[in-house]
Design a protein around this motif. Structure first.
Motif, mmCIF file in Angstrom:
data_model
loop_
_atom_site.group_PDB
_atom_site.id
_atom_site.type_symbol
_atom_site.label_atom_id
_atom_site.label_comp_id
_atom_site.label_asym_id
_atom_site.label_seq_id
_atom_site.Cartn_x
_atom_site.Cartn_y
_atom_site.Cartn_z
ATOM 1 N N UNK A 123 0.831 -1.207 0.000
ATOM 2 C CA UNK A 123 0.000 0.000 0.000
ATOM 3 C C UNK A 123 0.862 1.252 0.000
ATOM 4 N N UNK A 124 1.836 1.295 0.899
ATOM 5 C CA UNK A 124 2.672 2.492 0.985
ATOM 6 C C UNK A 124 3.509 2.673 -0.272
ATOM 7 N N UNK A 125 3.954 1.585 -0.881
ATOM 8 C CA UNK A 125 4.670 1.699 -2.149
ATOM 9 C C UNK A 125 3.750 2.261 -3.224
ATOM 10 N N UNK A 126 2.499 1.779 -3.250
ATOM 11 C CA UNK A 126 1.547 2.280 -4.226
ATOM 12 C C UNK A 126 1.296 3.770 -4.072
ATOM 13 N N UNK A 127 1.351 4.255 -2.834
ATOM 14 C CA UNK A 127 1.134 5.685 -2.574
ATOM 15 C C UNK A 127 2.436 6.483 -2.632
ATOM 16 N N UNK A 128 3.536 5.826 -3.008
ATOM 17 C CA UNK A 128 4.854 6.460 -3.116
ATOM 18 C C UNK A 128 5.372 6.959 -1.773
ATOM 19 N N UNK A 129 5.051 6.224 -0.724
ATOM 20 C CA UNK A 129 5.600 6.494 0.603
ATOM 21 C C UNK A 129 6.617 5.388 0.882
ATOM 22 N N UNK A 130 7.796 5.519 0.319
ATOM 23 C CA UNK A 130 8.709 4.379 0.275
ATOM 24 C C UNK A 130 9.460 4.135 1.580
ATOM 25 N N UNK A 131 9.663 5.157 2.383
ATOM 26 C CA UNK A 131 10.259 4.915 3.702
ATOM 27 C C UNK A 131 9.324 4.056 4.546
#
Length: 450
Positions: A131-139
């Motif tokens: 989910x976070x990768x999909x939202x470009x929240x990679x940390x």
């Protein structure tokens, strides 16, 4: 003429061979999406998207799995594995349909799963990473991936999400280590496709092709095979061979007629080979079926390259609207939005997006986007530093070299500009319908003044 290509990135394949209960949603990278899996339509409605729940959606295994899980949770609402798996499916559906409204749904069910089972719920942890990768929240994606791997260090899929997060954070050696662990645990199409990408990012195209061909040979089904054909085509096109890309796209469509990225690939190849009408037809069909921002922007730039500026403007308006939709659903903007603003919109906004994007996604294409935005704002000395960062891994990328050449020329370094223009056109003379002609003109001018 050809379609504009952004820096090479991966849509990690939708696999039928996922380890354990992790589901399809873990095969994600970099916030990019897989196309849906509709039955290939025919007749007047052939260009229309297939919606989940429609009569044609029966061939879509992801939509079917979502329906099954929703029904199961009606009966057993405290099933933490079903909740986590549904969250993963929602993440994938957001990417498959270019509809970010699925992200809040995914977050809700994943958090419910974690509330029911916290300590060893690696499925939900992996889902939160996706989910976070999909939202470009990679940390955040990296944090969740590490938690999941700590719970289940023998699940190859989790190392895929870990590798994806490391890659987008610019931690390339750690990404390579995670991919190697994934291959060691389960050598197959998902791990081999990531190994191909590791090689591509470092400029080793021979190894990248070999690994992707192995991924094709190990394909578990039509989706895996279509994905491999797509990226074999991308490797060919990005290195100046549109004819091979066309061959790979046609082979993939024979295997999987409903795999939308292959329509985009075919359009790209047809445009590079001088078949503008065919390119417009295929790309329009891809964008209508799944309105990925990438397809919409490429269609606009293709129209612009043909002098059809009104139609190009319409596509750019759609792209802007999509960016607003994504941000309203928690997706962080970075390279694509920054490049768009630098080329077609507001240079100041481009710079603001790129600077913020580098904080959340210090990947090589974000460095390149920041370099281009800085150039658009007249800050060429800083732009050159960012451009050098974009190329530091040895990636063969014509757009990166073109951007660096323009920046070098602005700084008065004609020899360096000549070198990078030559390199860009040697790598891929079709890299952009708008910029490749400018590259050729600039190189001719430099040759004439030598």
């Amino acid at each position: 003429m050809t379609l504009r290509r952004r820096p090479p990135r991966r849509r990690i394949l939708l696999s039928a061979t996922v380890t354990g209960v992790l589901g399809v949603g873990l095969f994600l990278a970099g916030g990019l999406s897989l196309a849906p899996w509709p039955t290939a339509p025919t007749g007047p409605s052939a260009a229309l998207p297939v919606k989940a729940g429609s009569p044609s959606a029966g061939a879509d295994p992801l939509a079917a799995d979502i329906t099954r899980l929703q029904a199961k949770l009606t009966e057993t609402p405290r099933d933490e594995v079903a909740l986590a798996t549904l969250g993963l499916d929602y993440v994938q559906q957001a990417k498959s349909t270019a509809d970010p409204a699925y992200y809040p749904k995914a977050e809700a069910v994943l958090k419910r799963s974690l509330a029911l089972r916290v300590g060893d719920n690696f499925t939900a942890m992996g889902g939160m990473a996706a989910l976070e990768a999909g939202r470009h929240h990679f940390t955040e994606a990296l944090d969740w991936s590490r938690k999941a791997v700590a719970v289940n260090p023998y699940n190859s899929s989790l190392y895929g999400t870990l590798a994806d997060a490391y890659t987008q954070l610019g931690r390339y050696s750690e990404a390579a280590d995670a991919v190697q662990r994934m291959v060691d645990l389960r050598p197959g199409a998902p791990s081999l496709s990531r190994a191909s990408y590791v090689a591509e990012l470092s400029g080793d195209i021979t190894t990248a092709r070999t690994d992707m061909r192995r991924a094709l040979n190990d394909a578990a089904g039509p989706a895996d095979a279509a994905f491999a054909h797509y990226y074999l085509g991308e490797l060919a096109f990005n290195n100046g061979d549109p004819a091979t890309e066309l061959t790979e796209a046609e082979a993939g469509l024979t295997t999987a007629p409903g795999y939308t990225p292959l329509l985009q690939a075919k359009a790209q190849a047809e445009a590079a080979l001088g078949h503008a009408d065919a390119a417009l037809a295929y790309l329009t069909r891809a964008a209508q079926r799944v309105p990925q921002p990438e397809y919409v922007l490429q269609l606009g730039e293709l129209y612009q390259s043909l002098g059809r500026n009104q139609e190009a403007t319409q596509q750019y308006q759609v792209f802007r609207a999509e960016q607003k939709l994504f941000t309203s659903n928690g997706v962080a903007l970075d390279s694509d939005a920054a490049l768009f603003e630098a080329d077609h919109g507001d240079p100041g906004r481009a710079l603001a997006i790129a600077r913020q994007g580098l904080k959340t996604r210090p990947f090589m294409d974000t460095h390149d986007a920041l370099a281009w935005a800085l150039h658009a704002n007249g800050q060429d000395r800083e732009a050159l530093t960012e451009s050098e960062q974009a190329l530091a891994q040895g990636t063969r990328n014509a757009l990166f070299h073109y951007h660096r050449a323009v920046i070098e020329q602005a700084l008065g370094d004609q020899n360096a500009a000549h070198r990078d223009l030559t390199k860009a056109l040697a790598i891929n003379p079709h890299f952009s319908p708008l910029l490749a002609p400018k590259a050729r003109t600039a190189l001719t001018t430099l040759n004439g003044s030598a």
